[in-house]
Structure formats: structure tokens, C-alpha cells
Design an enzyme around this catalytic site. Structure first.
Site, short mmCIF file in Angstrom:
data_model
loop_
_atom_site.label_atom_id
_atom_site.label_comp_id
_atom_site.label_asym_id
_atom_site.label_seq_id
_atom_site.Cartn_x
_atom_site.Cartn_y
_atom_site.Cartn_z
CD1 TRP A 153 -2.39 -2.14 1.54
CD2 TRP A 153 -3.08 -0.92 -0.21
NE1 TRP A 153 -3.46 -2.80 0.96
CE2 TRP A 153 -3.90 -2.07 -0.10
CE3 TRP A 153 -3.33 -0.01 -1.24
CZ2 TRP A 153 -4.95 -2.34 -1.00
CZ3 TRP A 153 -4.37 -0.28 -2.14
CH2 TRP A 153 -5.16 -1.42 -2.01
CE LYS A 175 -9.05 -2.60 3.19
NZ LYS A 175 -8.35 -1.72 2.27
CG ASP A 209 -3.43 4.19 3.59
OD1 ASP A 209 -4.55 4.07 4.13
OD2 ASP A 209 -3.08 3.51 2.59
#
Ligand SMILES: *Cc1c(COP(=O)(O)O)cnc(C)c1O
Length: 359
Positions: A102, A195, A171
């Protein structure tokens, strides 16, 4: 109908209480004669939901007035570009830590904008680990240091955040609201909702308001944080239903005791699973022990054949979504806030049985 144990990385399991509440209000929202999905985003029903969602996030993270809570669209993936577009001035760079899949995506967007400086790169390490504070090499005059608080694919998590003299940007897609943290060192935090917060389609952004001020006039209106701060995320039609679910999820977290309670439960859940992995040589964790994620537990079995069998048999026993990300293989159990603790016990029992039969 029995609900399965959903170990998916995202979209991920939601609290059953929240789903039932949404179901009960779906067709006729609080006597309004219409679904909230059909209601104006400028009407009083939706306004109350929106304000409570902002208030819940503000309260859970103990945010000062310096911060704005925004609900945007385009996923965390759009934030990879929006962050440097808004926060990096002409000729300036921003620092990035590379911790895996990511982080690399965030870095790729900063590279497109020609403002990326890599402060530390641990992405090639085995076992997987986060960069270390003493590895950081910051650029002069940098706008911020970007970190990925939890690498959803690698199964690693920053346990304490780096201490630097510039704003942190994170993030937090896969661990936001799973533990308390001090927002003050952060200039901006973003997270796709799917999530830990709700359904896909909403992106939570928390930004220190002053950082939105210097944005270049060349940045289009919808891509400026300033636009969304001034309009309280209602510049255009926001994803109203997703924000409604996010509001119910944050209300659920408050009822459960807030972020301290969440962290206690999450640490306990993850510890049980890591203990099962460490108990025998049949299973092996892929993350460095000190950086192991409490959200995404990654492990391997002795062979890919056994992994395929393990995932299939777990699925047949009501445990879904255990396949590791296609880029790395193996097994991944994603156990966010809403994943029930009993589900961990069920998986641990299954691991013992599977090893006894196949070890
Ligand atoms: C899932 C995920 C993303 C991508 O989120 P989208 O909302 O699909 O763009 C980004 N970062 C991390 C850490 C993630 O887990």
C-alpha cells in the site's frame, strides 16, 4: 440463516447489531416515509446523521478544533494523489516510508507529481517489517512524512509512530479506530471505510485545517480539501448511506467503550491467533514479531497444496476469506474491530485439528 465468520480484508465484516439496525430502518427511516437512501442530503434526517458521524469520530479520536472530519469519495486510492496535490508546494518534496504494497501505491502517485522523497524503504525485508525511526532520512524542507499505519497485505503495523519535526500523514485504511492514538503530530489521516468503518464508497479524511489553505489554484475544485472543509463534505452529494452506516459503526464503538476498549479486545484477539501460529512449526508467521499487525494476521503452511486445502476446508466450516492476497499467497485472517472474538477461538481450534490430520 447463520452468518459465516468473515475473515475478508475488505470489504470486511460489520457488527451484526449495526446491520440489523440498518435493516429495521431501511424502508421507512424514523417515520419519514422514505428510506434514508431516498432522502435529500440537505434534509433534516440526513443532516442529523452527518453531524453525528462527524461528532463520533471527533469524540473517539479526541480531536481539537484545529481538525476537520471529512467524508469523501474515491477511496483511499484517491487520497494517494489528493494528499500531495494539496499539501506539497511548488518545488517542495514530501517524505514517504516504503513499508510494502500500500505504501508503494501512495509513493507511485507522489512520483507522478514529482514530489516524492523516500525517507526509508523496508519493503524488501523478510520477515516483513516496518521501517525504523533511526532509518529515516528526511529531505530538507519536506512537506510531511507519509506512513502506512497498517500494511493490510504484509500484515505489519507501526506500533509507535515515528517522531519527526514535520507533520505526519497516514494511510490508516486498515486500522483506523482500532486503537487510540494522539492526533496532534498528524497533519492528515485518511482511510477507506470498508475495513474498520463501514461499507466501501466513503473515505474518511481528518485534516488539520491550516494545511488545506496553501493549495495551488491549479488543483480542481473537487480535489481540494479546502472545498470540502468549507462545505462540511456537502459540496456535492456525499455517499449518504455509507456515512449513515459509518455513523452507526462509530456509535457502536462508543457503546463498546471507545478506542481503549477496542484496542484491548483487538490485542487479545490477535495474541490468541499468533500464539496458535507460534505453538508449532506447522504454521509460520510472515511478519517480524515486533511489527505483527493486530488487524491482518498472515501466515504460511508447509506447502501451497496444504494452504489451498486449509483455506478450502476452513471455508466448508464457515470460515470465509482466509486466502492471502494474490500478490503474496499464504493465509491471511483479517480480524478488524467487528470480527467477533469467538471467531478467533473457532479458527484456532480448526488449526489444531487441521495440523493433527495433515501435519
Ligand atoms: C484497502 C486499502 C487501501 C485501498 O483503499 P480503497 O478505498 O480501495 O482505495 C489503501 N490503503 C490500505 C492500507 C488499504 O488497506
Amino acid at each position: 440463516m447463520a452468518r459465516v465468520l468473515n475473515f475478508s480484508a475488505g470489504p470486511a465484516t460489520l457488527p451484526e447489531e449495526v446491520l440489523k439496525e440498518a435493516q429495521s430502518e431501511l424502508v421507512d427511516y424514523k417515520g419519514s416515509g422514505m428510506s434514508l437512501m431516498e432522502a435529500s442530503h440537505r434534509g433534516k434526517e440526513y443532516d442529523a446523521v452527518h453531524q453525528e458521524a462527524v461528532a463520533n469520530v471527533t469524540e473517539l479520536l479526541n480531536l481539537s478544533d484545529d481538525y476537520a472530519v471529512l467524508f469523501l469519495q474515491g477511496g483511499a486510492s484517491s487520497q494517494f494523489a489528493m494528499v500531495p496535490m494539496n499539501l506539497v508546494k511548488e518545488g517542495q518534496v514530501a517524505d514517504y516510508t516504503n513499508s510494502g504494497s500500500w505504501a508503494k501505491k501512495a509513493i507511485a502517485e507522489a512520483k507522478i507529481l514529482e514530489c516524492c522523497h523516500i525517507a526509508a524503504d523496508a519493503s524488501g525485508e523478510k520477515p516483513a517489517r516496518m521501517p525504523r525511526q533511526d532509518e529515516l532520512d528526511l529531505a530538507a524542507g519536506s512537506a510531511y512524512l507519509h506512513i502506512t499505519s497498517n500494511e493490510t497485505i504484509g500484515g505489519i503495523q507501526w506500533k509507535t509512530f515515528p517522531k519527526v519535526d514535520l507533520p505526519l500523514v497516514a494511510d490508516m485504511s486498515s486500522d483506523i479506530l482500532s486503537r487510540p492514538f494522539d492526533m496532534n503530530p498528524f497533519g492528515l489521516v485518511y482511510a477507506g471505510a470498508q475495513k474498520n468503518l463501514g461499507p466501501s464508497g466513503v473515505t474518511l479524511v481528518i485534516i488539520r485545517k491550516d494545511l488545506a489553505e496553501g493549495v495551488s489554484g491549479k488543483v480542481p475544485t473537487m480535489l481540494r480539501y479546502k472545498t470540502h472543509i468549507e462545505a462540511d463534505s456537502l459540496y456535492n452529494t456525499p455517499p449518504t448511506f455509507g456515512i449513515y452506516i459509518l455513523m452507526l459503526v462509530t456509535r457502536w464503538i462508543k457503546v463498546k467503550g471507545g478506542l481503549n476498549a477496542m484496542a484491548e479486545i483487538n490485542v487479545r484477539k490477535a495474541a490468541k491467533l499468533y500464539a496458535a501460529i507460534d505453538a508449532t512449526d506447522f504454521f509460520s508467521g510472515t511478519a517480524a514479531v515486533e511489527d505483527r499487525s493486530d488487524m491482518n494476521v498472515t501466515f504460511r503452511l508447509p506447502s501451497e497444496e496444504l494452504e489451498t486445502k486449509f483455506i478450502a476446508e476452513a471455508g466448508a466450516n464457515g470460515m470465509k476469506g482466509l486466502k492471502g492476497h494474490r500478490s503474496v499467497g499464504g493465509v491471511r485472517a483479517s480480524i478488524y474491530n467487528a470480527f467477533p472474538e469467538e471467531g478467533i477461538d473457532t479458527l484456532v481450534e480448526f488449526m489444531k485439528t487441521f495440523e493433527a490430520e495433515n501435519g
